[in-house]
Write an enzyme that holds these catalytic residues in place. Structure first.
Site: not given
Ligand code: BES
Ligand code: ZN
Length: 882
Positions: A337, A138, A314-315, A278-282
């Protein structure tokens, strides 16, 4: 390869297009082809990975017919392309994309590419981290792995065969379920994975490495058993219990609260040290920054524990709000999001208390989103255009997006809101949907009319609501008027529906009024409310039902009453904040004479005294009420209307207030410290006690630094947990004292080799209100443990510094130069992370002229650099245009 047909051959392309093309929401067109099934074969190596992608394309009946098949690529060259098993030489490259002409109704495409993960410093696509391989796709990273229609509305099921040296990569993970595995010759082994759920390419993930798992099954509401694994390096295994428990809690909560059950037999989470976000929801294989997985009391603070719980949730919640229902295009990002942030906020409220979590979330909104809405990067939660989508993962899309859906929930009530989300999940399951689809589902399911409410998706800017009150015979008349300030590209705004929970208390009798929800829909509107008794005190936007700024002249004594007595905990917090904000902004603007200044401090001191000694108050909440507004928030409040912010004056006034409070309340603070310091780590009230303790030290540090340094050093030495240790070190970092250097050294020595804790060591020094902070940061950038290649380390030093007004806004301008230099150095390595440092400089228009000129000059210096990434150039251009 034949490049004769290339409209733009790579070697002819300019190094940086001056202005990257603008993508418009209005230009959306469905992809002309469907890809029901995708097969990927990976031959994995750290320096050389071969990828064979094959898929059948069929004409999409819902799209305009075309013989062109555009496959997105980024930094890729095709090694081999076949169509229907025939090698194609005359494909066309359109910039980074590969274009095939396919005349029939259905074709089989096969593409081979070769990539070098170890050379990939962008951390997008396939890259190496700590000897393992992992992916981040993503938003547009899949196109760095193979040529593909890399857009969220193209859904496909994936079959993946991955192979590689078993010694280097004993664990091979991918989305979905493992369907085969085995050994082959030369120490190679393989695994085959199948993901039955159609998904867009941005949800693809693969991990290969030497990992171990903390595992425990979860039984779903329909009785299926799901294997849950948290994969980490062996030395981190003992710090994964909290992550695993958080995952189980999230799974249970989503069943109970939204009726959502998990849909695979396996849920894998992998922690990696090099990660942009922070993390990714694959799907079925979340990839996490180690920061949001690893926690034990010796290395993680209470806030870190909350961070892990919230991000895991969240993920996980994305599995429904994001994966089962995904986004049609990236303009719809808030669909997944904003909604998922709301879901994780509600989860955390249920796990650890509604009041404190709500206050935390509002504080984040004000610190991160309000400045965005007031600056040159302002955009609606559903943007209309972008040049680089990575720049739109913003506090606006995320946090304001969550607030907008929270307003729908407040207006509908919990039960009807649930009917709305049920309808949304059922109606759009398996689709790539739009924000409009979501709104319509809530309208139909909850029975709300959201016609005017849709403006919240279109208009940027934080609405301001002016409150006037008049006592009438039948109650209290509130006249509310709203304005939405102009933002780039949106000079004129329409009135929006603003739901506000209100109550009218009586200061004379102490009677608490009954709460009701009013919805302001006009530019100006009056409401008559029942009064609880004489001397009415209005409590408005209780629970922070609407993400707006309330402008209401409330006498100091009424604010004191609300801070001490309001039955809504958020309203108490808000009254405390208003007391301090009103005083500090007026003082920093030079509007107070000595008498007024003294009166302001006394009013704040009296209110704080009541809070320090209120025995009915839980310490977690007390800790919130004790927090003074941040300098960043004060900056926002000062820079409103025609007024400019003066960070120097804000800092000086806030420090002066702290000194006054520390002096005025010395006895109460010491008493509170003595009580909370005696609470043991495992005591049920331990968390609140730890929070209050460090805040006491922070106030005493301003009035009696020597005493505070002694107490902090003692707390540091005696600490049996990271919360106390970090809190003490934070206080010490701001006090020039012998204990400061000793504690920093002890902390570093104790945690050498633990990256996440060493990050804290960098952050505490960069964030300190210390006169020499710029020199400290410059020295830390030369430290052996600093590396510009690791985003956590870069953020730990430079994001902390950019968040430190005393350093960043130093009158010399050196703070601005430091951040601009970082952007220029980081941009060629990791453009996505580099671009995130631009917005602090973008505040120049709202700041006093001397600093403004220096900030602007730094932006211009960045803009003039050659070869700037699309990410950074978009942010710099917008920041200069405004
Ligand atoms: N889908 C996002 C990760 C992401 C964001 C990937 C932008 C690539 C580009 C994930 O679900 C997300 O939103 N992560 C947040 C943490 C969340 C608790 C708000 C993050 O990574 O900051
Ligand atoms: Zn997210």
């Amino acid at each position: 390869m034949d490049i004769a047909h290339n409209p733009i051959a790579p070697e002819d392309a300019p190094a940086t297009p001056a202005e990257p093309p603008v993508i418009l929401r209005a230009d959306y067109k469905p992809f002309p082809w469907l890809l029901p099934e995708t097969k990927l074969v990976f031959n994995l190596g750290l320096e050389k990975t071969r990828v064979l992608a094959s898929f059948k394309v069929e004409r999409n009946p819902a799209a305009e017919a075309s013989n062109e098949l555009r496959l997105n690529g980024d930094s890729l060259t095709p090694a081999r392309v076949t169509v229907d098993d025939v090698t194609v030489e005359d494909y066309v490259m359109d910039g980074p994309d590969l274009i095939l002409t396919v005349p029939g109704d259905s074709h089989t495409i096969m593409i081979e590419t070769e990539i070098d993960p170890s050379a990939n410093t962008t951390l997008m696509g396939l890259y190496a981290s700590n000897g393992m391989l992992c992916t981040q796709c993503e938003a547009e990273g899949f196109r760095r792995i193979t040529f593909f229609p890399d857009r969220p509305d193209v859904l496909s099921t994936y079959w993946v065969h991955m192979s590689g040296p078993k010694e280097l990569f004993p664990v091979l993970l991918c989305n979905g379920n493992k369907v085969a595995e085995g050994e082959s010759e030369n120490g190679q082994h393989f695994a085959e994975w199948h993901d039955p759920w159609p998904k867009p390419s941005y949800l693809f993930a693969l991990v290969a490495g030497d990992l171990v798992a903390n595992s425990a099954p979860f039984t779903t509401m329909s009785g299926r058993e799901v294997e849950c694994n948290i994969w980490v390096r062996a030395e981190d295994l003992s710090r994964t219990d909290h992550a695993l428990a958080s995952l189980h809690h999230s799974m249970k909560w989503d069943e109970e609260t939204f009726g959502r059950e998990y849909d695979l037999d396996l849920y894998n989470i992998v922690a990696v040290s090099d990660f942009n976000m922070g993390a990714m929801e694959n799907k079925g294989l979340n990839v996490f920054n180690t920061k949001y997985v690893l926690a034990d009391p010796d290395t993680a603070t209470d806030a870190d524990y909350d961070g892990v719980e919230g991000v895991i949730a969240h993920e996980y919640f994305h599995n429904w709000s994001g994966n089962r229902i995904t986004c049609r295009d990236w303009f719809q990002l808030s669909l997944k999001e904003g909604f998922t942030v709301l879901r994780d906020q509600l989860f955390s409220q249920d796990m650890r208390g509604e009041a404190v979590k709500r206050i935390e979330d509002v504080r984040i909104l004000r610190a991160a989103q309000f400045p965005e809405d007031a600056g040159p990067l302002a955009h609606p939660i559903r943007p209309d255009s972008y040049r680089e989508i990575s720049n739109f993962y913003t506090a606006t899309v995320y946090n304001k997006g969550a607030e907008v859906i929270r307003m729908m929930r407040s207006m509908a009530g919990l039960e009807r809101f649930r009917a709305g989300t049920d309808l949304y999940f059922n109606r759009h399951d398996g689709e790539a949907a739009t924000c409009e689809d979501f709104i319509k589902s809530i309208e139909d399911g909850a029975g709300l009319d959201l016609e005017q409410f849709r403006l919240w998706y279109r208009q940027a800017g934080t609405p301001r609501v002016k409150v006037r009150q008049e006592t009438a015979r039948d109650g209290l008349t509130l006249t509310l008027s709203q304005t939405v300030p102009p933002t780039p590209g949106q000079p004129d705004k329409q009135a929006m529906p603003i739901p506000l929970r209100v109550a009218v208390h009586s200061r004379a009798t102490g009677q608490i009024g009954e709460e009701q929800l009013i919805v302001l829909t006009e530019s100006e509107q009056s409401f008559t409310l029942p009064m609880a008794g004489p001397d009415p005190v209005v409590s408005i936007n209780r629970g922070y039902t609407a993400p707006v700024v309330i402008e209401h002249d409330v006498p100091l004594e009424d604010l004191g009453f609300l801070a001490a007595h309001d039955d809504d905990p958020f309203a108490r917090y808000e009254a405390m904040q208003q007391l301090s904000v009103g005083h500090l902004v007026a003082a920093a603007s030079g509007e107070l004479d000595e008498t007024q200044r003294a009166a302001g401090k006394t009013a704040i001191g009296d209110a704080l005294a009541a809070i320090l000694t209120d025995e009915a108050l839980d310490d977690n909440m007390r800790g919130e009420l004790m927090l003074l507004p941040s300098e960043t928030y004060l900056f926002e409040q000062m820079a409103s209307g025609a007024r400019l912010a003066d960070p120097g004056a804000i800092h000086a006034e806030r420090e002066a207030l702290k000194t006054a409070l520390g002096t005025m309340l010395k006895r109460e603070l010491e008493g509170l410290y003595a009580r909370t310091a005696s609470v043991g780590f495992d005591d049920p009230t331990g968390r609140g006690a730890r929070k209050v303790k460090t805040q006491v030290l922070a106030l005493l540090a301003a009035s009696d630094p020597e005493q505070a340094a002694g107490m902090a050093a003692q707390q540091f030495d005696a600490a049996d947990n990271m919360t106390d240790r970090q809190g003490a070190l934070m206080v010490l970092c701001g006090i020039e004292s012998p204990q400061r250097a000793d504690a920093l050294k002890a902390f570093f020595d104790r945690y050498t080799g633990n990256d996440l804790v060493i990050d804290k060591w960098f952050t505490l020094q960069a964030l300190a209100p210390h006169a020499d902070v710029i020199d400290h940061v410059k020295a830390l950038a030369e430290h052996d443990d600093f590396t510009i290649k690791n985003p956590n380390r870069v953020r730990s030093l430079y994001m902390a510094f950019a968040d430190n007004p005393a350093g960043f806004h130093d009158p010399s301008g050196d703070g601005y130069r430091l951040i601009a230099d970082l952007i220029l150095a980081l941009d060629p390595i990791n453009p996505q992370t580099a671009a995130r440092f631009v917005s602090p400089l973008g505040k120049w228009r709202r700041i006093e002229p001397k600093r403004a000129a220096m900030m602007k000059a730094e932006l211009e210096r960045i803009a003039a650099a050659s070869g700037l990434s699309r990410d950074t150039s978009e942010q710099v251009t917008r920041s200069l245009e405004g």
